[in-house]
Design an enzyme around this catalytic site. Sequence first.
Site, PDB file in Angstrom:
ATOM      1  N   ASP A 183       0.841  -1.193   0.000  1.00 30.25           N
ATOM      2  CA  ASP A 183       0.000   0.000   0.000  1.00 30.25           C
ATOM      3  C   ASP A 183       0.883   1.252   0.000  1.00 30.25           C
ATOM      4  O   ASP A 183       2.044   1.209   0.418  1.00 30.25           O
ATOM      5  CB  ASP A 183      -0.878   0.032   1.262  1.00 30.25           C
ATOM      6  CG  ASP A 183      -1.855  -1.138   1.289  1.00 30.25           C
ATOM      7  OD1 ASP A 183      -2.151  -1.694   0.226  1.00 30.25           O
ATOM      8  OD2 ASP A 183      -2.312  -1.475   2.403  1.00 30.25           O
TER       9      ASP A 183
HETATM   10  N1  URA Z   1      -1.198  -5.926   3.930  1.00 30.70           N
HETATM   11  C1  URA Z   1      -1.704  -4.661   3.927  1.00 30.70           C
HETATM   12  O1  URA Z   1      -2.740  -4.385   4.522  1.00 30.70           O
HETATM   13  N2  URA Z   1      -1.019  -3.722   3.256  1.00 30.70           N
HETATM   14  C2  URA Z   1       0.145  -3.961   2.614  1.00 30.70           C
HETATM   15  O2  URA Z   1       0.726  -3.047   2.037  1.00 30.70           O
HETATM   16  C3  URA Z   1       0.646  -5.272   2.627  1.00 30.70           C
HETATM   17  C4  URA Z   1      -0.048  -6.233   3.294  1.00 30.70           C
END
Ligand code: URA
Length: 232
Positions: free
Chosen positions: A101
């Site tokens: 993310d």
């Molecule tokens: N899980 C999440 O919620 N975000 C990420 O970036 C990776 C794994």
Amino acid sequence: MRLDKFLADMGVGTRSEIKKEIKAGRVAVDGTQIKDPGFKVPSDAAVTYCGIPVAYEEFEYFMLNKPAGVISASEDSREETVIDLIDEQKRKDLFPVGRLDRDTEGLLLITNDGELAHRLLSPKHHVDKTYYAKLAEIADDSDVTLFREGLILTDGLKCLPAELEILDPPDEVLITIREGKFHQIKRMFQSVGNEVLYLKRLSMGPLELDPDLPSGQYRRLTGEEIASLKHI
Ligand code: URA
């Protein structure tokens, strides 16, 4: 492979710039000046440009310590991408292996090796990914059990068993998952009434984030690291 493609793949210039350089006599193959851009380069040939050796690399592999605020995409017209952070790339076909993310930090593998990426991301292979998370509330043993048994997310999606290790202080945890659903870790904690405030990936399969790599920096993988990824 054609000489102009060989040099373009290695980032020497655009195809048309390279054609001019070859015609100007600045390129040699095995010590012989070659002026034909379509010359077929033998697989073990030594190519030089302006006297400097140009080794052909089919694949490039980088470990990036992704900073927050950058998106996990190859290109975007408005936003900075993780590929924009790699400024010594030769290949133009690099992509991130999986997505973190925008606000997630840590280990991101960047390559143009599609086969390796496919193997690492395939749901069939269940590659372990370990993250450090800082939570809004403390985690406890009941969370460890729920994660181990395979959580059911608020939308009904069932997760594979995950390992949760509670750190000291107990609002900090290490979590290992074997799949990669959208916002998976954030949604897992949401489903047990908690919230992820900070998330950083520490490892992916045998590949561990280099502790000496500052946020936003990258380095090429070592031969050993590449070999370990190819063995999963
Ligand atoms: N899980 C999440 O919620 N975000 C990420 O970036 C990776 C794994």
